[in-house]
Design a protein around this motif. Structure first.
Motif: not given
Length: 628
Positions: A486, A508, A512, A515, A530, A553
């Motif tokens: 990401h 973040d 992210t 995740r 992403s 999120r």
């Protein structure tokens, strides 16, 4: 001490030349004194009027003395060595003219110490030493044969023998104090012969009396191969212009005596002391805790100060200090100490790199070693691309293996994963068990960080798959390596406590990426990125995977699977994208389109996942993930 010794040895040849360069800045005799000296030259044209060339016609010299005496000259110096007899009547005429002259006549004199034979010495002792005389020899520098120093009186057989210009100065100006300090430089000024009025000897009888009245007249030769000497002007004006007749050198020395000027070179002890002093000061300066640029400025400020002081000593006529060895010693000392300091710092940096590279990313180590990354807490906002990896099922496997066997599997895996990260330019954030975390875009800027991160992900995936096959041959089932990517803003810097901290990222973007690594488990993929990363990749280099609502999120994040070149089958990729677009649009034909895709590649996990979702009554491309 070594630098000082080397500087003294190296300066032995350069010091005289440096003194030559400084000589024009020394005091010079005034124009009034220079105008008192006239030089009469016996030239080739003069010799052409004689019946023979050598020795110079003594009767002609007698007439010259008588002519100058009648003109009212204050003194005459004959810079022609009378060391052998000529025709008897001519010798008598010359010596009679000398003895009968009302003005003082000083004769050139030499002894066996100057190379005369016994016969020549005996003639000189009988006819020259009994009259006013002075030593004519000009000392040449042993290094290059240049005449630089004022000749000194010497003692022979208990008798003091004064120099030719010294005796002439005392005879012409009885009240003047003749200076002849040891190792004093001859003050040639800016030109060798320009200060003096020169007349050809054969024309003197035709010149007006007032041209010689009150003058000190030196009579010498200006012949191509006789009595010519190199002077310091050889360097600046060339060999021909810088080599001048001896009588002109004596004229310079005479003017210097009359003016009371002297420029003595510093003695060896003073030269050694000055050299040691500057070397010690340079060493002390280099020991100061200052940046290299300031140390260089400080060193050159010291050298400039020494140059100014040396210039003042020369300009004031105080003396000629060493101009090469002290600055050279300072530079050599500073250079040696700088080299030694560089060696120590290089060794320390090497140790730092070796030690820290065991725990910190090489990119960070390099920054720390070069001082571009301070070892202090704090961070800055940067755009970065984070990459998380995790080895599926390794926790369970670790409970089944002995510690030695576990280390034997994990260490080679982590070693190659870290090597690939470093090779692709990533900064390794941390290693947590079997997971490796890295990022692009810090500490150095990387405008192509997204594409670099994707290339690294493919390299890691290729290695991990090959490594799984390798350990499978040993009967060990190793899970797949999942990778998440990401790109976005994060605060990058040193975070932790005052004693222990990491160079890492917070924000973040980091969460992210972590995740997305975990989302691979639900989608059946090994690499997931992403749209912030996919947007910087070629169109056929990835395919849409899902719109994921990750834990923490509220809005979906469009995610993609990067495709290695070997997986970019155009027909299959086009069929999948058509099916995915239909699913996202809520088109009822999406399930059939996915079935078409699976006929082209039956083992495609994403197509299977979405087909099952559609068959279970779900719609759209959005998936909500509650777990990691």
């Amino acid at each position: 001490m070594l630098a000082t010794l080397l500087s003294l040895l190296a300066a032995a040849r350069l010091e005289p030349l440096a003194g030559d360069v400084a000589l024009p800045f020394a005091p010079s005799p005034s124009p009034q004194i220079l105008s008192r000296i006239v030089v009469v030259m016996v030239t080739e044209d003069t010799l052409a009027t004689f019946p023979y060339r050598s020795p110079i016609d003594r009767e002609f010299l007698a007439g010259l003395i008588e002519r100058l005496d009648r003109a009212g000259a204050s003194a005459v110096g004959i810079d022609i060595l009378l060391d052998q007899p000529s025709l008897l009547q001519k010798d008598r005429a010359l010596f009679s003219a000398i003895d009968e002259a009302s003005l003082p006549v000083v004769l050139a004199y030499a002894t066996s110490s100057d190379g005369l034979t016994e016969r020549q010495t005996a003639f000189s002792a009988r006819h020259v030493a009994t009259r006013r005389h002075g030593l004519i020899a000009l000392p040449r520098d042993e290094i290059d044969g240049v005449v630089r120093h004022v000749p000194q009186a010497r003692i022979e057989r208990g008798e003091r023998l004064d120099t030719f210009p010294g005796v002439l100065a005392r005879e012409a100006a009885p009240g003047a104090e003749v200076t002849a300090r040891s190792r004093s430089r001859i003050l040639y000024g800016n030109a060798a012969s320009a200060p003096f009025t020169l007349y050809p000897a054969h024309l003197v009888r035709l010149l007006p009396d007032d041209w010689f009245a009150g003058k000190i007249v030196l009579v010498g030769t200006d012949l191509p191969t006789i009595d010519r000497h190199p002077t310091p002007m050889v360097v600046g004006q060339g060999s021909e212009a810088g080599t001048i007749p001896g009588v002109l050198i004596h004229a310079h020395i005479l003017a210097q005596h009359l003016a009371g000027l002297s420029l003595p070179a510093f003695p060896p002890s003073a030269r050694i002391a000055a050299t040691l002093t500057l070397a010690v000061l340079a060493a002390l300066a280099m020991a100061l805790p200052l940046p290299p640029r300031r140390l260089v400025l400080l060193l050159f400020a010291g050298l400039l100060a020494y140059g100014i002081a040396a210039g003042w000593l020369v300009a004031s006529g105080t003396g000629l200090p060493p101009l090469v060895s002290p600055p050279l010693a300072a530079l050599a000392t500073a250079g040696l100490l700088a080299w030694r300091k560089w060696q120590i710092e290089r060794s320390e940096r090497a140790f730092l790199r070796l030690a820290f590279s065991r725990y910190v990313s090489p990119a960070v180590v390099e920054r720390i070693a070069t001082g571009r990354l301070p070892l202090e807490l704090g961070g800055e906002k940067r755009r970065v691309t984070y990459l998380f990896t995790d080895l599926e099922g390794f926790t369970t496997l670790s409970e089944q293996l002995e510690p030695a066997a576990l280390a034997d599997i994990l260490n080679p895996y982590l070693d190659e994963m870290c090597r690939l990260m470093t090779e692709h330019g990533a900064t390794i954030d941390k290693i947590i068990g079997d997971a490796v975390v890295g990022f692009f875009g810090a500490p150095d800027e990387d405008p192509d960080q997204e594409s670099h991160a994707v290339a690294l992900a493919h390299a890691l995936d290729d290695f991990a798959q090959a490594y799984r096959l390798k350990v499978a041959g040993r009967g060990i089932h190793l899970g797949a390596t999942r990778i998440g990517l990401h790109a976005g803003d994060a605060v990058i810097g040193n975070f932790g406590g005052s004693r222990f901290f990491d160079y890492t990222g917070i924000g973040d973007t980091v969460n992210t990426a972590a995740r997305l690594e975990g989302a691979n488990r639900f989608l059946g993929t090994r690499i997931l990125m992403s749209d912030s990363v996919a947007g910087r990749c070629p169109g056929d280099a990835c395919r849409p995977a899902a719109d994921l609502v990750l834990k923490g999120r509220s809005s979906p994040l469009r995610c993609f699977e990067p495709l290695a070149e070997g997986r970019r089958d155009p027909a299959w990729l086009a069929a999948y994208r058509t099916a995915f677009a239909a699913m996202r649009a809520g088109d009822g034909s999406a399930a059939a389109l996915f079935e078409t895709t699976l006929r082209l590649k039956p083992d495609d996990p994403l197509a299977l996942l979405h087909l099952r979702r559609l068959q279970a009554g779900e719609s759209g491309a959005t998936l909500v993930l509650e777990g990691k």
